[in-house]
Design an enzyme around this catalytic site. Structure first.
Site, PDB file in Angstrom:
ATOM      1  N   HIS A   1       0.853  -1.195   0.000  1.00 26.82           N
ATOM      2  CA  HIS A   1       0.000   0.000   0.000  1.00 26.82           C
ATOM      3  C   HIS A   1       0.884   1.239   0.000  1.00 26.82           C
ATOM      4  CE1 HIS A   1       0.633  -1.309   4.169  1.00 26.82           C
ATOM      5  NE2 HIS A   1       0.682  -0.028   4.486  1.00 26.82           N
TER       6      HIS A   1
ATOM      7  N   HIS B   1       0.943   5.175   1.263  1.00 29.14           N
ATOM      8  CA  HIS B   1       0.306   6.185   2.111  1.00 29.14           C
ATOM      9  C   HIS B   1       0.289   7.524   1.380  1.00 29.14           C
ATOM     10  CE1 HIS B   1       0.414   4.043   6.072  1.00 29.14           C
ATOM     11  NE2 HIS B   1       1.387   3.373   5.488  1.00 29.14           N
TER      12      HIS B   1
HETATM   13  P1  5GP Z   1       1.769   0.332   7.411  1.00 30.13           P
HETATM   14  O1  5GP Z   1       2.228   0.598   8.809  1.00 30.13           O
HETATM   15  O2  5GP Z   1       1.618  -1.162   7.145  1.00 30.13           O
HETATM   16  O3  5GP Z   1       2.562   1.035   6.359  1.00 30.13           O
HETATM   17  O4  5GP Z   1       0.333   0.977   7.318  1.00 30.13           O
HETATM   18  C1  5GP Z   1      -0.855   0.318   7.620  1.00 30.13           C
HETATM   19  C2  5GP Z   1      -1.928   1.390   7.664  1.00 30.13           C
HETATM   20  O5  5GP Z   1      -3.188   0.768   7.498  1.00 30.13           O
HETATM   21  C3  5GP Z   1      -1.990   2.163   8.981  1.00 30.13           C
HETATM   22  O6  5GP Z   1      -1.873   3.555   8.719  1.00 30.13           O
HETATM   23  C4  5GP Z   1      -3.358   1.789   9.561  1.00 30.13           C
HETATM   24  O7  5GP Z   1      -3.957   2.872  10.225  1.00 30.13           O
HETATM   25  C5  5GP Z   1      -4.133   1.368   8.334  1.00 30.13           C
HETATM   26  N1  5GP Z   1      -5.145   0.357   8.571  1.00 30.13           N
HETATM   27  C6  5GP Z   1      -4.967  -0.825   9.236  1.00 30.13           C
HETATM   28  N2  5GP Z   1      -6.100  -1.541   9.223  1.00 30.13           N
HETATM   29  C7  5GP Z   1      -7.009  -0.802   8.535  1.00 30.13           C
HETATM   30  C8  5GP Z   1      -8.391  -1.038   8.188  1.00 30.13           C
HETATM   31  O8  5GP Z   1      -9.006  -2.051   8.516  1.00 30.13           O
HETATM   32  N3  5GP Z   1      -9.001  -0.067   7.454  1.00 30.13           N
HETATM   33  C9  5GP Z   1      -8.360   1.075   7.058  1.00 30.13           C
HETATM   34  N4  5GP Z   1      -9.046   1.967   6.345  1.00 30.13           N
HETATM   35  N5  5GP Z   1      -7.065   1.314   7.375  1.00 30.13           N
HETATM   36  C10 5GP Z   1      -6.405   0.390   8.111  1.00 30.13           C
END
Ligand code: 5GP
Ligand code: ZN
Length: 135
Positions: free
Chosen positions: A99, A101
Site C-alpha cells: 500500500h 500512504h
Molecule cells: P503500514 O504501517 O503497514 O505502512 O500501514 C498500515 C496502515 O493501514 C496504517 O496507517 C493503519 O492505520 C491502516 N489500517 C490498518 N487496518 C485498517 C483497516 O481495517 N481499514 C483502514 N481503512 N485502514 C487500516
C-alpha cells in the site's frame, strides 16, 4: 488472499470509505489517520510488498499517487504532501499487503513522519557503501 484485510477492503468485500477506484486499485481513507485526509492506495491483487509487485503495476501506483496527491492537495488546501510506502516490519510495515500512504501535511501540524534522526556520512562509510551498492 484469504485472511488479508487489505484484499477484502480493496475488493469491496468489506465496505470502506473509497475516494477513487479503477480496475487495478482502490484508494481508501486510513482508519487511523496521521493527518486530515490520510489515505491509502491498495492494489486489488495481493502483493506483500514492493518487491513482489509487477513493474507495470508499480509504475501505475506511482502515477496514481501523483494524481491523487495533486487532487487531494487542491481539495484539502494542504501545505505539503508525503507519499510513503513501507516494506517490512523493520521499516514500519504493519499490514503485509502493498500500500502507498497519501499523507497531506499542514503548516500547523501535526509534525510527524520523515523526522528520522540523522548523522553525517563519513568518508569511510561512503566508500564502503558505494562499493557495496553501486549497480
Ligand atoms: P503500514 O504501517 O503497514 O505502512 O500501514 C498500515 C496502515 O493501514 C496504517 O496507517 C493503519 O492505520 C491502516 N489500517 C490498518 N487496518 C485498517 C483497516 O481495517 N481499514 C483502514 N481503512 N485502514 C487500516
Ligand atoms: Zn492482500
Amino acid at each position: 488472499m484469504a485472511d488479508c484485510i487489505f484484499c477484502m477492503l480493496a475488493n469491496g468485500q468489506i465496505p470502506t470509505a473509497t475516494i477513487y477506484e479503477d480496475e487495478d486499485f482502490r484508494v481508501i481513507l486510513d482508519a487511523n489517520p496521521a493527518t486530515r485526509g490520510h489515505a491509502l492506495i491498495l492494489p486489488k491483487a495481493h502483493f506483500a510488498n514492493v518487491f513482489e509487485m509487477p513493474e507495470d503495476l508499480t509504475a501505475k501506483a506511482a502515477v496514481l499517487a501523483k494524481k491523487m496527491a495533486a487532487h487531494m492537495s487542491e481539495q484539502l488546501q494542504c501545505d505539503g504532501f508525503n507519499i510513503v510506502q513501507n516494506n517490512g516490519e523493520a521499516a514500519g510495515q504493519t499490514v503485509f499487503h502493498y500500500h502507498v500512504h497519501l499523507i497531506p501535511r499542514y503548516k500547523d501540524g501535526p509534525r510527524i513522519v520523515a523526522n528520522w534522526p540523522q548523522s553525517p556520512l563519513t568518508d569511510e562509510a561512503k566508500e564502503e557503501l558505494v562499493r557495496e551498492l553501486k549497480v
